[in-house]
Design a protein around this motif. Structure first.
Motif, PDB file in Angstrom:
ATOM      1  N   UNK A  38      -3.825   3.345  17.395  1.00  7.83           N
ATOM      2  CA  UNK A  38      -2.603   3.335  16.573  1.00  7.83           C
ATOM      3  C   UNK A  38      -2.932   3.176  15.098  1.00  7.83           C
ATOM      4  N   UNK A  39      -3.894   2.289  14.784  1.00  7.57           N
ATOM      5  CA  UNK A  39      -4.277   2.091  13.387  1.00  7.57           C
ATOM      6  C   UNK A  39      -4.898   3.360  12.812  1.00  7.57           C
ATOM      7  N   UNK A  40      -5.741   4.024  13.604  1.00  7.44           N
ATOM      8  CA  UNK A  40      -6.359   5.279  13.157  1.00  7.44           C
ATOM      9  C   UNK A  40      -5.303   6.335  12.884  1.00  7.44           C
ATOM     10  N   UNK A  41      -4.317   6.425  13.775  1.00 13.41           N
ATOM     11  CA  UNK A  41      -3.236   7.396  13.580  1.00 13.41           C
ATOM     12  C   UNK A  41      -2.475   7.107  12.291  1.00 13.41           C
ATOM     13  N   UNK A  42      -2.184   5.824  12.030  1.00  5.91           N
ATOM     14  CA  UNK A  42      -1.455   5.466  10.813  1.00  5.91           C
ATOM     15  C   UNK A  42      -2.245   5.839   9.572  1.00  5.91           C
ATOM     16  N   UNK A  43      -3.556   5.578   9.578  1.00 10.14           N
ATOM     17  CA  UNK A  43      -4.395   5.926   8.427  1.00 10.14           C
ATOM     18  C   UNK A  43      -4.405   7.439   8.212  1.00 10.14           C
ATOM     19  N   UNK A  44      -4.534   8.197   9.294  1.00 12.17           N
ATOM     20  CA  UNK A  44      -4.537   9.659   9.175  1.00 12.17           C
ATOM     21  C   UNK A  44      -3.224  10.169   8.593  1.00 12.17           C
ATOM     22  N   UNK A  45      -2.107   9.599   9.045  1.00 12.36           N
ATOM     23  CA  UNK A  45      -0.810  10.027   8.536  1.00 12.36           C
ATOM     24  C   UNK A  45      -0.655   9.671   7.057  1.00 12.36           C
ATOM     25  N   UNK A  46      -1.116   8.477   6.670  1.00  8.58           N
ATOM     26  CA  UNK A  46      -1.025   8.074   5.267  1.00  8.58           C
ATOM     27  C   UNK A  46      -1.884   8.969   4.384  1.00  8.58           C
ATOM     28  N   UNK A  47      -3.073   9.332   4.842  1.00  6.92           N
ATOM     29  CA  UNK A  47      -3.929  10.231   4.067  1.00  6.92           C
ATOM     30  C   UNK A  47      -3.291  11.607   3.925  1.00  6.92           C
ATOM     31  N   UNK A  48      -2.693  12.093   5.007  1.00  8.31           N
ATOM     32  CA  UNK A  48      -2.013  13.393   4.948  1.00  8.31           C
ATOM     33  C   UNK A  48      -0.874  13.353   3.944  1.00  8.31           C
ATOM     34  N   UNK A  49      -0.087  12.272   3.979  1.00  9.34           N
ATOM     35  CA  UNK A  49       1.043  12.146   3.056  1.00  9.34           C
ATOM     36  C   UNK A  49       0.554  12.079   1.612  1.00  9.34           C
ATOM     37  N   UNK A  50      -0.564  11.377   1.384  1.00  5.85           N
ATOM     38  CA  UNK A  50      -1.110  11.271   0.031  1.00  5.85           C
ATOM     39  C   UNK A  50      -1.504  12.640  -0.515  1.00  5.85           C
TER      40      UNK A  50
END
Length: 212
Positions: A38-50
């Motif tokens: 779940x933490x990895x998914x959140x980081x990936x989504x935040x990087x994509x949004x950035x």
């Protein structure tokens, strides 16, 4: 947004360290593994949004066949669909459906829609991916047999960090925000309404193709 999952991971590590027997330790490590995912998914989504923030690079414009894109995304999600006993597939489409845009970004857009549909569709349900053109307007849509979204929430679900995750599941609250950001960068619009399957229909309509 990262503080909570990181705190949960710390707690899960402590529980694993304090486990008194193999069964308890195994359960603690299973929870820890899920927390890491779940933490990895959140980081990936935040990087994509950035990467989609104003000032980021403009999308690479190239011909993208939505039909081929759908086939790739479906193949990526088949293991999850099979684990949930969900019938995931695409509607028959013989002709290419070409749009101009960034293939990687559009893959993320469609992957987020399919992932959301699988999460909100009960076991034994169905998710259909449809590509085509309404007149000169190319589109891709994902329909599911889940619970759908109340009309009053159809705009709120695009807000960053707004969550409608099913009980027992954690989401980043960024999936649909990313979908809309990518769509806007491609001058496309995202429409949410009820699907014929009974759940949600998420449809992305692209700019009309120039007439021949």
């Amino acid at each position: 947004e990262l503080r909570t999952p990181l705190a949960a991971l710390t707690l899960q590590v402590q529980l694993a360290e304090r486990a008194a027997d193999d069964a308890t330790r195994s359960e603690a490590f299973a929870d820890l593994r899920g927390g890491l995912q779940r933490a990895t998914h959140s980081v990936q989504q935040l990087l994509t949004l950035a990467r989609l923030e104003p000032g980021a690079r403009e999308p690479v414009s190239q011909p993208v066949d939505l039909r081929q894109l759908a086939a790739r995304v479906i193949a990526d999600h088949l293991p999850l669909a099979e684990a949930r006993r969900i019938d995931l597939g695409a509607s028959p489409q013989q002709q290419p459906c070409i749009v101009s845009g960034d293939a990687d970004a559009l893959r993320i857009l469609l992957a987020n829609l399919v992932s959301n549909a699988l999460r909100f569709t009960p076991h034994g349900g169905r998710v259909d991916v449809v590509t085509g053109a309404a007149g000169a307007v190319p589109f891709v849509e994902v329909c599911d047999s889940g619970e759908g979204i109340p009309p009053a929430e159809c705009e709120r679900v695009f807000d960053r960090f707004y969550r409608r995750a099913p009980a027992g599941e954690a989401g980043s609250g960024l999936g649909l925000a990313i979908v809309r950001s990518i769509a806007e960068r491609h001058r496309a619009q995202v429409l949410l309404d009820q699907a014929a399957l009974g759940g949600l229909r998420a449809r992305v309509e692209f700019p009309p193709r120039p007439s021949a």
